[in-house]
Design a protein around this motif. Structure first.
Motif, short mmCIF file in Angstrom:
data_model
loop_
_atom_site.label_atom_id
_atom_site.label_comp_id
_atom_site.label_asym_id
_atom_site.label_seq_id
_atom_site.Cartn_x
_atom_site.Cartn_y
_atom_site.Cartn_z
N ALA A 181 0.86 -1.20 0.00
CA ALA A 181 0.00 0.00 0.00
C ALA A 181 0.89 1.24 0.00
N PRO A 182 0.39 2.35 -0.54
CA PRO A 182 1.19 3.59 -0.51
C PRO A 182 1.32 4.12 0.92
N SER A 183 2.50 4.63 1.23
CA SER A 183 2.73 5.17 2.57
C SER A 183 2.26 6.61 2.66
N HIS A 184 2.13 7.10 3.89
CA HIS A 184 1.74 8.49 4.16
C HIS A 184 2.89 9.20 4.86
N VAL A 185 2.89 10.52 4.77
CA VAL A 185 3.91 11.33 5.44
C VAL A 185 3.20 12.34 6.34
N PHE A 186 3.68 12.46 7.56
CA PHE A 186 3.09 13.41 8.52
C PHE A 186 4.21 14.30 9.07
N THR A 187 3.97 15.61 9.07
CA THR A 187 4.94 16.58 9.55
C THR A 187 4.38 17.27 10.79
N TYR A 188 5.21 17.39 11.82
CA TYR A 188 4.80 18.07 13.04
C TYR A 188 6.02 18.77 13.65
N PRO A 189 5.80 19.74 14.55
CA PRO A 189 6.92 20.52 15.08
C PRO A 189 8.00 19.65 15.72
N LEU A 190 9.24 20.11 15.58
CA LEU A 190 10.38 19.33 16.04
C LEU A 190 10.30 19.02 17.53
N ASP A 191 9.85 19.98 18.31
CA ASP A 191 9.76 19.78 19.76
C ASP A 191 8.38 19.27 20.19
N GLY A 192 7.50 19.03 19.23
CA GLY A 192 6.15 18.59 19.57
C GLY A 192 6.07 17.07 19.75
N GLU A 193 4.92 16.61 20.22
CA GLU A 193 4.67 15.19 20.43
C GLU A 193 3.79 14.65 19.31
N LEU A 194 4.02 13.41 18.98
CA LEU A 194 3.21 12.77 17.94
C LEU A 194 1.79 12.59 18.44
N PRO A 195 0.77 13.00 17.67
CA PRO A 195 -0.62 12.87 18.13
C PRO A 195 -0.98 11.41 18.46
N ALA A 196 -1.91 11.26 19.39
CA ALA A 196 -2.30 9.93 19.87
C ALA A 196 -2.92 9.08 18.77
N ARG A 197 -3.46 9.72 17.72
CA ARG A 197 -4.12 8.94 16.67
C ARG A 197 -3.13 8.09 15.87
N PHE A 198 -1.84 8.32 16.07
CA PHE A 198 -0.83 7.53 15.37
C PHE A 198 -0.33 6.36 16.22
N ALA A 199 -1.03 6.07 17.30
CA ALA A 199 -0.56 5.02 18.21
C ALA A 199 -0.49 3.66 17.51
N GLU A 200 -1.40 3.41 16.56
CA GLU A 200 -1.41 2.11 15.87
C GLU A 200 -0.77 2.18 14.48
N SER A 201 -0.18 3.30 14.14
CA SER A 201 0.48 3.42 12.85
C SER A 201 1.82 2.71 12.88
N TYR A 202 2.23 2.22 11.72
CA TYR A 202 3.51 1.54 11.59
C TYR A 202 4.51 2.48 10.94
N GLU A 203 5.54 2.84 11.68
CA GLU A 203 6.52 3.81 11.20
C GLU A 203 7.51 3.15 10.24
N LEU A 204 7.63 3.70 9.04
CA LEU A 204 8.57 3.21 8.04
C LEU A 204 9.90 3.94 8.09
N ASP A 205 9.84 5.26 8.26
CA ASP A 205 11.07 6.05 8.30
C ASP A 205 10.77 7.37 9.00
N ARG A 206 11.84 8.06 9.38
CA ARG A 206 11.67 9.33 10.08
C ARG A 206 12.81 10.26 9.68
N TRP A 207 12.47 11.53 9.52
CA TRP A 207 13.46 12.55 9.18
C TRP A 207 13.22 13.79 10.03
N ILE A 208 14.13 14.73 9.88
CA ILE A 208 13.90 16.10 10.35
C ILE A 208 13.98 17.00 9.13
N GLY A 209 13.19 18.09 9.13
CA GLY A 209 13.11 18.90 7.93
C GLY A 209 13.01 20.39 8.22
#
Length: 323
Positions: free
Chosen positions: A222-250
Motif C-alpha cells: 500500500a502507498p505510505s503516508h507522510v506526517f509533519t509536526y513541530p520538532l519539539d512537539g509530540e506525535l498525536p495519539a491517533r498515530f498510536a497504531e500506525s507503523y513507522e517506516l522512516d523518520r526525518w527532520i526537515g
C-alpha cells in the motif's frame, strides 16, 4: 391350494453406500493419514485459540479493563508459540502435503497405474489437486478466522504490531492464500523432481525463501503516508497504531535531513546546527492501521494469482508428459 414362495437368502450383506465414491474415494483413501493429521491439527489449534482467548478475557475482566489499565503482560510464551505454529503452517503443508502429492505416485509407479485405467490423466490430477487445495483452504480459513476473532479486539494489548508477520500473516485472507501458494509450489516441485525426499527438501528451501521475500514485500502492498509536526512537539495519539517506516527532520521549505543530522555533543552545538539548516519539523513516513485490510487482500490476490499459475502449469505439463 396356495403356496407361498420366499426368496432364498443369499447369505451376503447388502453393501453400504459410501458418501464419497469412485475417484474421490480413491484419493481420500490414499491420503487419509495426511488428511486426518491435518484435521487433528486444525481441531487442536482451534481449541488452543479459544482457550487462550478465554484466559485473556478473564485476566482483563479481573483487572477492570478497559476502565483501568491492563496488566503489563497479558500473554506469555503460549501466545508466541501459537503465532509461530500458525506462521509455520503454510511451510508444513507445502512440504508434507504438496511435495509428495504427485511425486510419491511418480516414484512408486502408482501414477502410471491410475492413468492406464478408465480415468483420464487430467481427471485424476484434478481430483488430487482439488482435495489437496480444499483441505488446505478449509484448515487455514478456520484457523485464520479464529485467530482474527481473538486478535482484533485486543490487538493493542498484544506483543506484536499489526504489520509484523505474527499478526499480518495469521489474520484475514493472508494465511489461506500463502498456504495455497506454497502448497501449489510444493506440488509443482514434486512434478518436476519426481522423487519424494528431494522434492520435500527443495520445497522447504523454496518456502523459507518465499516467506523471507514476503516479509520484505509486506510494506510495499500500500502507498505510505507522510506526517509533519513541530520538532519539539509530540506525535498525536491517533498515530498510536500506525507503523513507522522512516523518520526525518526537515526545514520549513520541505528539505529533509537524516534523523541523526545535528546530533552534536552539546546542546548548544546542536541548536546552532538546527538554526543554521533551518530545521524546525519532524517528518514521519508511516502506514496506517486502516490500510491493513486492503493490504492483506492485495497480498492475497498476488498469492492466489501465483497459485493459479502454478496449478495451470502442473495440469499443462502433466497432460503432455508422463507422470
Amino acid at each position: 391350494m396356495s403356496t407361498t414362495l420366499t426368496e432364498a437368502s443369499t447369505g451376503r450383506a447388502t453393501p453400504r453406500r459410501r458418501m464419497v465414491r469412485g475417484l474421490n474415494w480413491l484419493v481420500l483413501r490414499q491420503h487419509r493419514a495426511t488428511l486426518l493429521c491435518l484435521l487433528a491439527l486444525t481441531v487442536l489449534c482451534s481449541i488452543w485459540i479459544v482457550y487462550q482467548r478465554a484466559q485473556l478475557i478473564d485476566l482483563l475482566d479481573a483487572a477492570g479493563w478497559p476502565g483501568k489499565d491492563a496488566p503489563p503482560q497479558v500473554v506469555g510464551r503460549q501466545y508466541s508459540n501459537l503465532t509461530t505454529l500458525l506462521g509455520a503452517l503454510p511451510v508444513v503443508l507445502a512440504v508434507f502435503l504438496g511435495a509428495p502429492l504427485i511425486a510419491a505416485d511418480s516414484e512408486q509407479g502408482t501414477a502410471q497405474l491410475a492413468t492406464t485405467q478408465s480415468v483420464t490423466r487430467r481427471r485424476w490430477l484434478v481430483a488430487k489437486l482439488g482435495w489437496c487445495f480444499a483441505a488446505t483452504l478449509v484448515s487455514c480459513v478456520v484457523l485464520s478466522a479464529l485467530f482474527t476473532w481473538w486478535w482484533t479486539p485486543y490487538r493493542s494489548l498484544l506483543s506484536f504490531s499489526w504489520m509484523e508477520a505474527e499478526s499480518f500473516d495469521n489474520t484475514g485472507p493472508v494465511l489461506p492464500a500463502l498456504a495455497l501458494f506454497l502448497t501449489a509450489a510444493g506440488v509443482t516441485i514434486g512434478v518436476l523432481v519426481r522423487r519424494v525426499l528431494p522434492a520435500m527438501v527443495v520445497t522447504f528451501v523454496f518456502a523459507v525463501a518465499v516467506e523471507t521475500a514476503w516479509g520484505l514485500m509486506r510494506t510495499h502492498l500500500a502507498p505510505s503516508h507522510v506526517f509533519t509536526y513541530p520538532l519539539d512537539g509530540e506525535l498525536p495519539a491517533r498515530f498510536a497504531e500506525s507503523y513507522e517506516l522512516d523518520r526525518w527532520i526537515g526545514s520549513a521549505d520541505g528539505t529533509l535531513y537524516g534523523w541523526g543530522t545535528c546530533a552534536e555533543a552539546t546542546e548548544k552545538a546542536q541548536n546552532a546546527c538546527l538554526s543554521e539548516r533551518g530545521i524546525v519539523n519532524s517528518v514521519m513516513e508511516y502506514l496506517d492501521y486502516d490500510q491493513m485490510a486492503a493490504m492483506q487482500w492485495t497480498g492475497a490476490g498476488i498469492l492466489l494469482a501465483g497459485t493459479a499459475a502454478l496449478t495451470a502449469f502442473v495440469v499443462w505439463r502433466s497432460a503432455r508428459r508422463p507422470l
